[in-house]
Design an enzyme around this catalytic site. Structure first.
Site, mmCIF file in Angstrom:
data_model
loop_
_atom_site.group_PDB
_atom_site.id
_atom_site.type_symbol
_atom_site.label_atom_id
_atom_site.label_comp_id
_atom_site.label_asym_id
_atom_site.label_seq_id
_atom_site.Cartn_x
_atom_site.Cartn_y
_atom_site.Cartn_z
ATOM 1 N N ASP A 190 5.410 -5.314 6.187
ATOM 2 C CA ASP A 190 5.901 -6.659 6.502
ATOM 3 C C ASP A 190 5.979 -7.560 5.278
ATOM 4 O OD1 ASP A 190 6.379 -6.223 9.146
ATOM 5 O OD2 ASP A 190 4.564 -7.200 9.883
ATOM 6 N N LYS B 145 -26.183 13.921 26.589
ATOM 7 C CA LYS B 145 -25.232 14.014 25.478
ATOM 8 C C LYS B 145 -25.993 14.179 24.164
ATOM 9 C CE LYS B 145 -21.382 11.800 25.203
ATOM 10 N NZ LYS B 145 -20.423 12.878 25.490
ATOM 11 N N THR C 223 4.191 2.270 5.835
ATOM 12 C CA THR C 223 2.818 1.789 5.942
ATOM 13 C C THR C 223 2.042 2.711 6.872
ATOM 14 O OG1 THR C 223 1.376 0.047 6.827
ATOM 15 C CG2 THR C 223 3.608 0.127 7.690
ATOM 16 N N ARG D 112 0.830 -5.052 -6.030
ATOM 17 C CA ARG D 112 1.002 -6.346 -5.366
ATOM 18 C C ARG D 112 1.332 -7.373 -6.448
ATOM 19 N NH1 ARG D 112 -0.536 -4.913 -0.334
ATOM 20 N NH2 ARG D 112 -2.158 -3.337 -0.157
ATOM 21 N N ALA E 42 15.513 10.749 -0.686
ATOM 22 C CA ALA E 42 16.691 10.625 0.173
ATOM 23 C C ALA E 42 17.614 9.507 -0.299
ATOM 24 C CB ALA E 42 16.252 10.370 1.614
ATOM 25 N N ARG F 184 -27.023 13.176 16.413
ATOM 26 C CA ARG F 184 -26.909 11.824 15.866
ATOM 27 C C ARG F 184 -25.857 11.000 16.607
ATOM 28 N NH1 ARG F 184 -26.304 13.844 9.668
ATOM 29 N NH2 ARG F 184 -28.505 13.886 9.084
ATOM 30 N N GLY G 178 0.819 -1.203 0.000
ATOM 31 C CA GLY G 178 0.000 0.000 0.000
ATOM 32 C C GLY G 178 0.856 1.257 0.000
ATOM 33 N N ASP H 96 -0.363 1.898 8.643
ATOM 34 C CA ASP H 96 -0.971 1.119 9.725
ATOM 35 C C ASP H 96 -0.163 1.086 11.021
ATOM 36 O OD1 ASP H 96 -3.192 0.467 8.196
ATOM 37 O OD2 ASP H 96 -2.288 -1.357 7.414
ATOM 38 N N GLU I 231 -11.215 -0.609 10.188
ATOM 39 C CA GLU I 231 -11.545 -1.346 8.966
ATOM 40 C C GLU I 231 -11.594 -2.857 9.203
ATOM 41 O OE1 GLU I 231 -9.403 -1.932 4.555
ATOM 42 O OE2 GLU I 231 -8.359 -0.966 6.215
ATOM 43 N N ASP J 178 2.078 -0.917 11.960
ATOM 44 C CA ASP J 178 1.966 -2.284 12.464
ATOM 45 C C ASP J 178 3.244 -3.111 12.327
ATOM 46 O OD1 ASP J 178 1.897 -2.413 9.710
ATOM 47 O OD2 ASP J 178 0.247 -3.835 9.602
ATOM 48 N N ARG K 145 -6.689 -2.852 8.749
ATOM 49 C CA ARG K 145 -7.296 -4.171 8.582
ATOM 50 C C ARG K 145 -7.019 -5.073 9.772
ATOM 51 N NH1 ARG K 145 -5.510 -6.612 3.180
ATOM 52 N NH2 ARG K 145 -6.309 -4.591 2.526
#
Length: 324
Positions: A107, A218, A129, A76, A26, A166, A15, A131, A227, A133, A175
């Site tokens: 990863d 409230k 990334t 990918r 760089a 609302r 991604g 994420d 996600e 992660d 993910r």
């Protein structure tokens, strides 16, 4: 003695993430300043297999540090997951005269880098990334921009949610990792934060929380949903049916990947890209650049991939306090 490095390749994989262009810039400029040649590999490992390799110079990376996405594109590649695909990619590296490659990605990209290293190509991974992660590093390129993009969008949604009294469910990317959801949940003052690492599927508890909040006066209820949990639209319908409170779902989606990178993403990505070139120039391979305990460092790829990352318990505890 390590083989002398004369030509470096650089690719982005997986991604896209804001700040990847800063890292590419760089890599190119650091390598050229060291007297090395640089080749850009377009479309990640797919481009390496298909020989989509271009020469790069300082002009190639002019005026890109402020741009989101990646000028080298990304894709990918299922073929690269096979032994034949890796072998073909390694052969193409050697034919192009590439002695070492900087791989900017997550990863999955690092596993590909490890496979290339096993075929004699010096490889250095740079964590890119949104994420956050990757276990060996406290920073990944793109997270800071993505989380700020999401935070600003959520602030806007909260304004209209309050005006209409609302409940709003806002789905952010992540993910398998809930870091964007966690950080936005805290920064946006959400009433509920749903993380893949912690969600117990107890929707009734959320409904009860909304009803209790309304009894206390409230005027809105903000739910940040990762996600990896998803199903925000269906969740909104069920909550509205159970509470009688108008409930709307908003999926922020790919807007979180785009946009001009923040100062932090430009700066840290630049340092990591330069660091990766230094490692290759020293004859090192199979390493991952990381930011840990306030310092830029590097790890063996095998060690980095073996590490496990979980939500910081202190941050999670803070989110629980803010949501009550």
């Amino acid at each position: 003695m390590a083989k002398e490095i004369k030509t470096i390749g650089v690719l982005t994989s997986g991604g896209d993430a804001p700040g990847m262009n800063a890292a590419i810039r760089a890599v190119v400029r650091t390598a050229i300043n060291k007297g090395l040649k640089v080749k850009g590999i377009e479309k990640g490992y797919n481009g390496l297999i298909n020989n989509e390799i271009v020469d790069m110079d300082k002009h190639s990376v002019s005026d890109i540090i402020q741009k989101g996405g990646t000028i080298l594109y990304t894709a990918r590649c299922l073929e690269f997951m096979t032994e034949e695909g890796v072998k073909k990619a390694a052969e193409n590296c050697k034919k192009a005269g590439i002695d070492g490659i900087v791989v900017i990605g997550g990863d999955g990209s690092f596993r590909g880098a490890k496979d290339l290293a096993a075929h004699g190509i010096n490889t250095i991974g740079v964590p890119g990334t949104i994420d956050l992660d990757i276990a060996c590093t406290e920073y990944t390129i793109g997270f800071d921009t993505a989380v700020n993009t999401a935070m600003e969008a959520i602030d806007k949604i909260r304004d209209t949610s309050t005006s209409h009294e609302r409940c709003s469910i806002i789905e952010v990317m992540g993910r398998n990792a809930g870091y964007i959801a966690l950080w936005c949940g805290i920064a946006n003052g959400a009433e509920d934060i749903l993380l893949p690492e912690r969600y117990d599927c107890d929707e009734q508890a959320i409904i009860n929380h909304i009803i209790e909040g309304r009894k206390k006066g409230k005027k809105h209820h903000l739910i940040i949903n990762a996600e990896g949990i998803g199903h925000s639209t269906g969740m909104a319908r069920r909550i509205e049916a159970a509470t009688g409170i108008e409930t709307r779902a908003t999926i922020l989606g790919y807007m979180q990947r785009g946009g001009s990178p923040t100062c932090k993403d430009r700066m840290y990505a630049s340092i990591m890209g330069a660091y990766a070139v230094d490692l290759l120039n020293e004859g090192k391979s199979n390493r991952v650049v990381a930011y840990k305990d306030g310092k830029f460092t590097d790890y063996d790829i095998n060690e980095a991939l073996a590490m496990k990352k979980d939500i910081n318990e202190y941050e999670f505890d803070v989110s629980n306090l803010l949501s009550k």
